[in-house]
Design a protein around this motif. Sequence first.
Motif, PDB file in Angstrom:
ATOM      1  N   GLN A 154     -17.981 -12.224  31.446  1.00 21.79           N
ATOM      2  CA  GLN A 154     -16.980 -11.403  30.752  1.00 21.79           C
ATOM      3  C   GLN A 154     -16.397 -12.132  29.545  1.00 21.79           C
ATOM      4  N   ARG A 155     -16.173 -13.432  29.697  1.00 20.89           N
ATOM      5  CA  ARG A 155     -15.600 -14.196  28.582  1.00 20.89           C
ATOM      6  C   ARG A 155     -16.558 -14.232  27.392  1.00 20.89           C
ATOM      7  N   ILE A 156     -17.846 -14.412  27.686  1.00 27.74           N
ATOM      8  CA  ILE A 156     -18.841 -14.425  26.608  1.00 27.74           C
ATOM      9  C   ILE A 156     -18.892 -13.056  25.922  1.00 27.74           C
ATOM     10  N   LEU A 157     -18.848 -11.989  26.716  1.00 21.18           N
ATOM     11  CA  LEU A 157     -18.836 -10.635  26.144  1.00 21.18           C
ATOM     12  C   LEU A 157     -17.624 -10.436  25.245  1.00 21.18           C
ATOM     13  N   LEU A 158     -16.500 -10.946  25.695  1.00 18.99           N
ATOM     14  CA  LEU A 158     -15.246 -10.809  24.948  1.00 18.99           C
ATOM     15  C   LEU A 158     -15.307 -11.596  23.643  1.00 18.99           C
ATOM     16  N   ASP A 165     -11.826  -5.328  25.468  1.00 13.84           N
ATOM     17  CA  ASP A 165     -10.652  -5.643  26.263  1.00 13.84           C
ATOM     18  C   ASP A 165     -11.073  -5.929  27.703  1.00 13.84           C
ATOM     19  N   LYS A 166     -10.748  -7.125  28.186  1.00 16.56           N
ATOM     20  CA  LYS A 166     -11.171  -7.506  29.538  1.00 16.56           C
ATOM     21  C   LYS A 166     -10.458  -6.676  30.606  1.00 16.56           C
ATOM     22  N   LYS A 167      -9.207  -6.322  30.340  1.00 16.98           N
ATOM     23  CA  LYS A 167      -8.440  -5.542  31.326  1.00 16.98           C
ATOM     24  C   LYS A 167      -9.009  -4.134  31.501  1.00 16.98           C
ATOM     25  N   LEU A 171     -16.074  -1.463  26.077  1.00 12.47           N
ATOM     26  CA  LEU A 171     -17.139  -2.126  25.317  1.00 12.47           C
ATOM     27  C   LEU A 171     -17.174  -1.607  23.891  1.00 12.47           C
ATOM     28  N   SER A 172     -17.723  -2.420  22.991  1.00 12.76           N
ATOM     29  CA  SER A 172     -17.927  -1.922  21.629  1.00 12.76           C
ATOM     30  C   SER A 172     -19.268  -2.425  21.108  1.00 12.76           C
ATOM     31  N   ARG A 173     -19.808  -1.697  20.172  1.00  9.78           N
ATOM     32  CA  ARG A 173     -21.096  -2.096  19.590  1.00  9.78           C
ATOM     33  C   ARG A 173     -20.872  -3.224  18.598  1.00  9.78           C
ATOM     34  N   ILE A 174     -21.770  -4.202  18.611  1.00  6.00           N
ATOM     35  CA  ILE A 174     -21.655  -5.259  17.616  1.00  6.00           C
ATOM     36  C   ILE A 174     -22.294  -4.765  16.323  1.00  6.00           C
ATOM     37  N   MET A 175     -21.805  -5.265  15.218  1.00  5.43           N
ATOM     38  CA  MET A 175     -22.365  -4.885  13.922  1.00  5.43           C
ATOM     39  C   MET A 175     -23.312  -5.994  13.483  1.00  5.43           C
ATOM     40  N   MET A 176     -24.602  -5.786  13.734  1.00  6.34           N
ATOM     41  CA  MET A 176     -25.553  -6.824  13.373  1.00  6.34           C
ATOM     42  C   MET A 176     -25.991  -6.705  11.929  1.00  6.34           C
ATOM     43  N   ASP A 177     -25.870  -7.809  11.216  1.00  2.00           N
ATOM     44  CA  ASP A 177     -26.298  -7.904   9.833  1.00  2.00           C
ATOM     45  C   ASP A 177     -27.798  -7.557   9.754  1.00  2.00           C
TER      46      ASP A 177
END
Length: 199
Positions: A154-158, A165-167, A171-177
Motif C-alpha cells: 500500500q505504501r508503494i502504491l501511495l 488515499d490509503k484510508k 486509486l488513480s491512473r498514473i500519467m505515464m510520459d
Amino acid sequence: MSTELEYSATLTGASFLFFEFKQVVSLKVQGLNEQEIREKVLSENLFQYQVSASLKRSIPSVIRRTSILDNTLCRLVLEHSLESGKIINLYAIMKTDRLYYEFMNEVIREKLESNTYLLEKKDLNLYFNSKAEQDEGIAGWTEQTVTKLKNVIQRILLESGVLKDKKTGELSRIMMDEQLKQHLIQIGDIAYVRAMGEV
C-alpha cells in the motif's frame, strides 16, 4: 517477465525508497560499479539514515532495482519529471519483485481496466490467500510478514501515485510520459506498462 524470480519477502525491508533510488541512479550514471556504489553510500551516508542497520538493509534492494535500468531510463529518472522518476522506480520494483509485479498485474491492472478505482482490504487478503495456495514458500510466511507486506504494498502504491488515499483506498491512473512508455514497449516490457494500467 518476473516469473523466473522466486517469491520473496524482501520488500518488508525496502518499500518505495525513491530518494535512495535517485542517489544510486546518479552514482550509476557517473560510472560507479555496484561495489563502489555500496561503499560510497555507506561511507558518506548518502541515504541520510540515522541508523546504519537500516542503511545496510535498504542498499541491496535499491542496487538491485537500479541494476535493471538501461542508460535511457537512468537519464529519465535524473532529467525528467518527478512523476516519471517515480514511475520508473515502480517499474524497477515490479521488475525485481515477483510478488509485487503480480499484485500490480492481477489486482491493480484489473481494477483500472474495469474502471473500479477502489482498493479494499479484502483485495489484499484475497491476493495473499491465492498466492499461499499456489506457493509453499508464501504459505509458510508468518502472519506478521504478510501483514508487513500488505502495508508495504500500500505504501508503494501511495508513494508512486497509484493509490490516492490509503484510508479510502481510492486509486488513480498514473500519467505515464509518452517517451517513457514507448521506451518500455521498445525494450520488450509492455507487460509492465500494462500492469501499471497503461495500454
